[in-house]
Design an enzyme around this catalytic site. Structure first.
Site, PDB file in Angstrom:
ATOM      1  N   GLU A 100       0.852  -1.200   0.000  1.00  0.00           N
ATOM      2  CA  GLU A 100       0.000   0.000   0.000  1.00  0.00           C
ATOM      3  C   GLU A 100       0.885   1.246   0.000  1.00  0.00           C
ATOM      4  OE1 GLU A 100      -2.443   1.549  -0.769  1.00  0.00           O
ATOM      5  OE2 GLU A 100      -4.028   1.606   0.737  1.00  0.00           O
ATOM      6  N   ASP A 104      -3.209   6.127   6.554  1.00  0.00           N
ATOM      7  CA  ASP A 104      -3.650   7.393   7.136  1.00  0.00           C
ATOM      8  C   ASP A 104      -4.527   7.039   8.346  1.00  0.00           C
ATOM      9  OD1 ASP A 104      -4.191  10.065   7.426  1.00  0.00           O
ATOM     10  OD2 ASP A 104      -5.602  10.179   5.775  1.00  0.00           O
ATOM     11  N   GLY A 106      -5.970   4.117   8.560  1.00  0.00           N
ATOM     12  CA  GLY A 106      -5.767   2.677   8.732  1.00  0.00           C
ATOM     13  C   GLY A 106      -6.993   1.855   8.359  1.00  0.00           C
ATOM     14  N   THR A 108      -8.667   1.536   5.455  1.00  0.00           N
ATOM     15  CA  THR A 108      -8.561   0.806   4.185  1.00  0.00           C
ATOM     16  C   THR A 108      -7.738  -0.465   4.377  1.00  0.00           C
ATOM     17  OG1 THR A 108      -8.600   2.919   3.023  1.00  0.00           O
ATOM     18  CG2 THR A 108      -7.863   1.008   1.763  1.00  0.00           C
ATOM     19  N   LEU A 109      -6.625  -0.309   5.054  1.00  0.00           N
ATOM     20  CA  LEU A 109      -5.731  -1.445   5.277  1.00  0.00           C
ATOM     21  C   LEU A 109      -6.423  -2.518   6.116  1.00  0.00           C
ATOM     22  CD1 LEU A 109      -2.914  -2.038   4.409  1.00  0.00           C
ATOM     23  CD2 LEU A 109      -2.074  -1.075   6.533  1.00  0.00           C
ATOM     24  N   LYS A 132       1.335   7.791   8.312  1.00  0.00           N
ATOM     25  CA  LYS A 132       1.018   9.088   8.931  1.00  0.00           C
ATOM     26  C   LYS A 132       0.385   8.790  10.275  1.00  0.00           C
ATOM     27  CE  LYS A 132      -0.861  11.866   5.301  1.00  0.00           C
ATOM     28  NZ  LYS A 132      -2.085  12.550   4.837  1.00  0.00           N
ATOM     29  N   ASP A 160      -2.015  10.766  -5.264  1.00  0.00           N
ATOM     30  CA  ASP A 160      -2.629  11.802  -6.094  1.00  0.00           C
ATOM     31  C   ASP A 160      -3.325  12.873  -5.287  1.00  0.00           C
ATOM     32  OD1 ASP A 160      -4.811   9.990  -5.279  1.00  0.00           O
ATOM     33  OD2 ASP A 160      -6.029  11.230  -6.612  1.00  0.00           O
ATOM     34  N   ARG A 166       0.398  11.737  -9.705  1.00  0.00           N
ATOM     35  CA  ARG A 166       0.866  10.386  -9.377  1.00  0.00           C
ATOM     36  C   ARG A 166       2.236  10.089  -9.983  1.00  0.00           C
ATOM     37  NH1 ARG A 166      -3.424   7.414  -7.146  1.00  0.00           N
ATOM     38  NH2 ARG A 166      -5.491   7.879  -7.961  1.00  0.00           N
TER      39      ARG A 166
HETATM   40  P1  IMP Z   1      -6.924   5.356   5.175  1.00  0.00           P
HETATM   41  O1  IMP Z   1      -8.004   4.338   4.946  1.00  0.00           O
HETATM   42  O2  IMP Z   1      -7.450   6.566   5.880  1.00  0.00           O
HETATM   43  O3  IMP Z   1      -5.682   4.789   5.835  1.00  0.00           O
HETATM   44  O4  IMP Z   1      -6.591   5.964   3.771  1.00  0.00           O
HETATM   45  C1  IMP Z   1      -5.720   5.399   2.931  1.00  0.00           C
HETATM   46  C2  IMP Z   1      -5.907   5.963   1.538  1.00  0.00           C
HETATM   47  O5  IMP Z   1      -6.193   7.385   1.516  1.00  0.00           O
HETATM   48  C3  IMP Z   1      -4.573   5.817   0.857  1.00  0.00           C
HETATM   49  O6  IMP Z   1      -4.501   4.562   0.222  1.00  0.00           O
HETATM   50  C4  IMP Z   1      -4.556   6.980  -0.100  1.00  0.00           C
HETATM   51  O7  IMP Z   1      -5.163   6.589  -1.303  1.00  0.00           O
HETATM   52  C5  IMP Z   1      -5.383   8.041   0.572  1.00  0.00           C
HETATM   53  N1  IMP Z   1      -4.517   9.042   1.259  1.00  0.00           N
HETATM   54  C6  IMP Z   1      -4.332   9.185   2.583  1.00  0.00           C
HETATM   55  N2  IMP Z   1      -3.467  10.190   2.852  1.00  0.00           N
HETATM   56  C7  IMP Z   1      -3.094  10.683   1.656  1.00  0.00           C
HETATM   57  C8  IMP Z   1      -2.184  11.745   1.259  1.00  0.00           C
HETATM   58  O8  IMP Z   1      -1.544  12.447   2.059  1.00  0.00           O
HETATM   59  N3  IMP Z   1      -2.060  11.951  -0.070  1.00  0.00           N
HETATM   60  C9  IMP Z   1      -2.729  11.208  -1.008  1.00  0.00           C
HETATM   61  N4  IMP Z   1      -3.581  10.218  -0.683  1.00  0.00           N
HETATM   62  C10 IMP Z   1      -3.764   9.960   0.637  1.00  0.00           C
HETATM   63 MG    MG Z   2      -4.467   4.091  -1.763  1.00  0.00          MG
END
Ligand code: IMP
Ligand code: MG
Length: 178
Positions: A100, A104, A106, A108-109, A132, A160, A166
């Site tokens: 991945e 951010d 977490g 999605t993961l 992050k 992006d 990208r």
């Molecule tokens: P999470 O589910 O909040 O951990 O989000 C993860 C997804 O959000 C990542 O796979 C990115 O596609 C997008 N994302 C989170 N932070 C950023 C950033 O700073 N720049 C671009 N995309 C981000």
């Molecule tokens: Mg992503």
């Protein structure tokens, strides 16, 4: 100065990215010696990292891709995720390494780990280029990590802003919106 450096301030330059990817590849090569590995990249953000990482791994490697999309409630993610593209082969009995771009919240993961672990792989680990920690909502164990960064919106090397940037060979911060 390149075209993009006018708008984007470099946070992690190309040399630093490439040397980190080589180090991660070497570590993965050692850890999976004698095994066949399947890299599962998350669309679209991980594709540049995935392709460099795969070439830094000196083992038999298969590549699969998953696409996911978060439902938005306003501008914030609701935490609900849906699959927009699924892998093309059975994952059961395979050694999976989820690749991945960034963690951010977490969420999605966590969704992807739950989904893949239900398919009974032989093993399942996580490799993330950027973390992050400031915004984490769902603590996910990361086995291979590139860089820990501060809470700023980053673009480049797969990441992006509205589908742009990208293709930058570095990771940077947008000068105007940050
Ligand atoms: P999470 O589910 O909040 O951990 O989000 C993860 C997804 O959000 C990542 O796979 C990115 O596609 C997008 N994302 C989170 N932070 C950023 C950033 O700073 N720049 C671009 N995309 C981000
Ligand atoms: Mg992503």
């Amino acid at each position: 100065m390149s075209f993009h450096e006018r708008d984007i301030e470099v946070m992690i330059d190309e040399a630093a990215l490439q040397s980190k990817v080589r180090a991660l590849g070497a570590q993965i090569t050692r850890d999976y010696a004698g095994m066949e590995l399947t890299l599962v990249g998350v669309l679209k953000g991980s594709i540049f990292f995935l392709s460099d990482l795969a070439r830094a791994i000196d083992l038999p490697v298969r590549i699969e891709l998953m696409g996911v999309s978060s439902y938005l409630g306003g501008n914030e993610t609701t935490g609900e995720v849906r699959i927009t593209h699924d892998v093309s082969a059975p994952m059961s009995g395979r050694h999976l390494l989820l690749v991945e771009d960034i963690v951010d919240s977490g969420l999605t993961l966590q969704f992807l780990l739950d989904n893949l672990s239900a398919r009974q792989p032989a093993s399942l680990k996580v490799c993330v280029l950027l973390e992050k920690p400031a915004r984490i909502q769902c603590k996910v164990g990361i086995d291979y990590k590139g860089f820990v960064i501060e809470d700023r919106f980053v673009v480049g090397y797969g990441l992006d802003y509205a589908e742009e940037y990208r293709n930058l060979p570095f990771v940077g911060v947008m000068r105007k919106i940050s």
